[in-house]
Design a protein around this motif. Structure first.
Motif, PDB file in Angstrom:
ATOM      1  N   MET A   1       0.847  -1.198   0.000  1.00 39.60           N
ATOM      2  CA  MET A   1       0.000   0.000   0.000  1.00 39.60           C
ATOM      3  C   MET A   1       0.878   1.241   0.000  1.00 39.60           C
ATOM      4  O   MET A   1       1.880   1.303   0.702  1.00 39.60           O
ATOM      5  CB  MET A   1      -0.901   0.006   1.246  1.00 39.60           C
ATOM      6  N   ASP A   2       0.510   2.219  -0.832  1.00 36.51           N
ATOM      7  CA  ASP A   2       1.287   3.450  -0.917  1.00 36.51           C
ATOM      8  C   ASP A   2       1.164   4.249   0.366  1.00 36.51           C
ATOM      9  O   ASP A   2       0.099   4.296   1.004  1.00 36.51           O
ATOM     10  CB  ASP A   2       0.800   4.301  -2.087  1.00 36.51           C
ATOM     11  N   GLU A   3       2.278   4.877   0.745  1.00 35.65           N
ATOM     12  CA  GLU A   3       2.255   5.742   1.906  1.00 35.65           C
ATOM     13  C   GLU A   3       1.467   7.011   1.592  1.00 35.65           C
ATOM     14  O   GLU A   3       1.568   7.559   0.491  1.00 35.65           O
ATOM     15  CB  GLU A   3       3.685   6.126   2.308  1.00 35.65           C
ATOM     16  N   PRO A   4       0.650   7.516   2.543  1.00 38.88           N
ATOM     17  CA  PRO A   4      -0.065   8.771   2.298  1.00 38.88           C
ATOM     18  C   PRO A   4       0.919   9.925   2.220  1.00 38.88           C
ATOM     19  O   PRO A   4       2.017   9.868   2.800  1.00 38.88           O
ATOM     20  CB  PRO A   4      -0.976   8.904   3.526  1.00 38.88           C
ATOM     21  N   PRO A   5       0.586  10.987   1.503  1.00 38.91           N
ATOM     22  CA  PRO A   5       1.492  12.143   1.412  1.00 38.91           C
ATOM     23  C   PRO A   5       1.654  12.792   2.778  1.00 38.91           C
ATOM     24  O   PRO A   5       0.794  12.638   3.659  1.00 38.91           O
ATOM     25  CB  PRO A   5       0.772  13.072   0.430  1.00 38.91           C
ATOM     26  N   PRO A   6       2.738  13.525   3.003  1.00 32.66           N
ATOM     27  CA  PRO A   6       2.930  14.216   4.286  1.00 32.66           C
ATOM     28  C   PRO A   6       1.758  15.159   4.572  1.00 32.66           C
ATOM     29  O   PRO A   6       1.110  15.674   3.649  1.00 32.66           O
ATOM     30  CB  PRO A   6       4.240  14.994   4.082  1.00 32.66           C
ATOM     31  N   ASN A  10      -1.339  17.956   2.511  1.00 36.77           N
ATOM     32  CA  ASN A  10      -2.769  17.651   2.539  1.00 36.77           C
ATOM     33  C   ASN A  10      -3.527  18.984   2.457  1.00 36.77           C
ATOM     34  O   ASN A  10      -3.749  19.655   3.463  1.00 36.77           O
ATOM     35  CB  ASN A  10      -3.115  16.899   3.831  1.00 36.77           C
ATOM     36  N   PRO A 134      -5.496  10.723   7.046  1.00 38.76           N
ATOM     37  CA  PRO A 134      -5.375   9.281   7.278  1.00 38.76           C
ATOM     38  C   PRO A 134      -5.203   8.969   8.758  1.00 38.76           C
ATOM     39  O   PRO A 134      -4.652   9.778   9.518  1.00 38.76           O
ATOM     40  CB  PRO A 134      -4.109   8.899   6.487  1.00 38.76           C
ATOM     41  N   GLU A 136      -3.256   7.113  10.485  1.00 38.14           N
ATOM     42  CA  GLU A 136      -1.914   7.108  11.070  1.00 38.14           C
ATOM     43  C   GLU A 136      -1.347   8.505  11.251  1.00 38.14           C
ATOM     44  O   GLU A 136      -0.364   8.693  11.979  1.00 38.14           O
ATOM     45  CB  GLU A 136      -0.957   6.264  10.222  1.00 38.14           C
ATOM     46  N   GLN A 137      -1.955   9.508  10.604  1.00 43.76           N
ATOM     47  CA  GLN A 137      -1.468  10.885  10.735  1.00 43.76           C
ATOM     48  C   GLN A 137      -2.311  11.716  11.704  1.00 43.76           C
ATOM     49  O   GLN A 137      -2.017  12.906  11.900  1.00 43.76           O
ATOM     50  CB  GLN A 137      -1.458  11.564   9.362  1.00 43.76           C
TER      51      GLN A 137
END
Length: 446
Positions: A1-6, A10, A134, A136-137
């Protein structure tokens, strides 16, 4: 799975954050300007406390229906609509001041309308953040939110004091403009009208999925509608609120934390008016008062930057006990006779301690609460935590009028220290870690 952008990339979150930061700045302008205006018109700290208490009471009383309706309504429209109404309230207040119509009953009515809007904006904004960030952020996003709040506390009061010196209506005009800017940012950000589901950790049921042997939100219980009942479509507000309260009551650590926060909000809210009176008694003007109140922003910004490390030092329950004790001791220290600028230093200590707790508890609630119940639980936790908050400004105004600024602060600081000592006797609070397992079996904001 691709990591979400910083998170910095956003766009939706950053626009939402900029709008919130702008409106928070405007709110902090009037945080000082309103009591100064009421004191100038009436000479009574008690009247200033009654108006602040009316706004807080309106927010608390509207929180429950607001939480249910935010779960049902379009969150984007709720945010924008609430901000536009608040902008209208600020503009009307400025017009009344310019016209010389400074009647206390009009201030009370406008404070109530503003408080009701706050009840809708708060949960809608919190859920909007979850919709654009996301999972995790989320801790990083909440830390940025906390920094925003304290930046507003830093810049708002001294600016409010300066603007008040230019004209009594000026801070309220600027507040109206900041709310309009916030509404525009919310509209451009195009936050989801309803957030999508957040995947649970591996091996755990999705939010709302039943767990064998557990009574989860949505299960049939005596007194609730069951399949076959003639209840088409959306459940009743009463049933949805009962679900939320049952879930909350099964969380001993969260429940005891909320009770402690209730006392913290009562006594913390009682400190501002006595502090303003104390500074005035020592010869401080509106500029000095604004600068002293800005100390909460100085400490808060530093505390927000350190919140990740500070929050890792203690579990949520013990962190809450430490914050209440530090708060009480700092309020007592504010009364030392070292001049009009002295209270700034203890005020910094207070605000250094609180950001880590706010960040930790926001993350705990986001982690524990099922997705479909977020709006309602935001309302439940706010109502429980702030149940006595409307009495805080009234208590502070009464004590300041009776005992003077220093005497009132000594009483409030002593009560905070007693609260910390009493809360420390709760085992469920001392051992509260906020882990998801605690909320699933057995069921157990701040």
């Amino acid at each position: 799975m691709d990591e979400p952008p910083p998170l910095r990339r956003n766009t939706a979150f950053q626009l939402l954050w900029i709008g919130s930061a702008t409106s928070d700045f405007g709110t902090q302008l009037t945080r000082l300007a309103m009591p100064l205006l009421v004191l100038a018109v009436t000479g009574s700290p008690l009247w200033a406390g009654l108006i602040a208490g009316a706004r807080s009471a309106a927010t608390v009383l509207a929180q429950m229906p607001a939480g249910v309706w935010v779960d049902r309504w379009d969150r984007r429209r709720t945010l924008v609509g609430g901000q536009l109404v608040q902008a209208g309230v600020a503009a009307l207040l400025a017009a009344l001041v310019v016209a010389g119509q400074t009647l206390m009953w009009t201030f009370l009515v406008l404070a109530v309308v503003d408080g009701v809007c706050t009840a809708f904006i708060g949960p809608a904004r919190s859920i909007a953040i979850r919709g654009v960030v996301p999972a995790e952020q989320l801790p990083t996003a909440f830390a940025q939110e906390e920094a925003r709040t304290h930046a507003a506390w830093l810049a708002g009061p001294p600016t409010g004091g300066l603007l008040y010196g230019l004209g009594q209506a000026v801070p309220f005009v600027v507040d109206a403009v900041t709310l309009l800017v916030s509404a525009v940012c919310t509209t451009v950000a195009r936050v989801p009208r309803r957030p999508g589901p957040v995947p649970p950790p591996a091996g755990e049921p999705a939010a709302g999925e039943p767990v064998p042997g557990d009574a989860m939100p949505g299960d049939a219980v005596p007194g609730d509608a069951v399949p076959g009942d003639a209840v088409p479509g959306t459940p009743s507000m009463g049933r949805e609120l009962r679900e939320a309260f049952r879930w909350f009551w099964r969380q001993p650590g969260l429940r005891d934390s909320s009770g402690t926060v209730m006392m913290l909000n009562l006594l913390g809210g009682a400190t501002i008016l006595p502090l303003i009176v104390l500074i005035g008694e020592r010869g401080g003007d509106s500029v000095v008062t604004g600068a002293v109140l800005a100390a909460s922003g100085i400490g808060g910004l530093a505390g927000a930057l350190l919140s990740g490390r500070t929050g890792a030092l203690l579990p949520p329950g013990k962190l809450l006990l430490a914050v209440v004790g530090i708060f009480g001791g700092a309020v007592v220290l504010e009364t030392l006779p070292f001049g009009r600028w002295w209270p700034m230093l203890p005020f910094v200590c207070i605000s250094l301690a609180t950001p880590a707790l706010n960040v930790v508890m926001n993350a705990v609630v986001t982690r524990l609460v099922p997705e479909e119940m977020l709006g309602r639980m935001e309302a439940v936790l706010t109502v429980v935590g702030r149940a006595m908050a409307p009495l805080g400004p009234i208590l502070g105004g009464f004590l300041a009028a009776t005992l003077g600024g220093a005497g009132a602060l000594l009483c409030i600081g002593g009560a905070l220290l007693l609260t910390a000592a009493g809360a420390a006797t709760s085992r469920s609070l001392r051992t509260f870690t906020g882990e998801r397992a605690e909320a699933v079996r057995p069921h157990q904001r701040f």
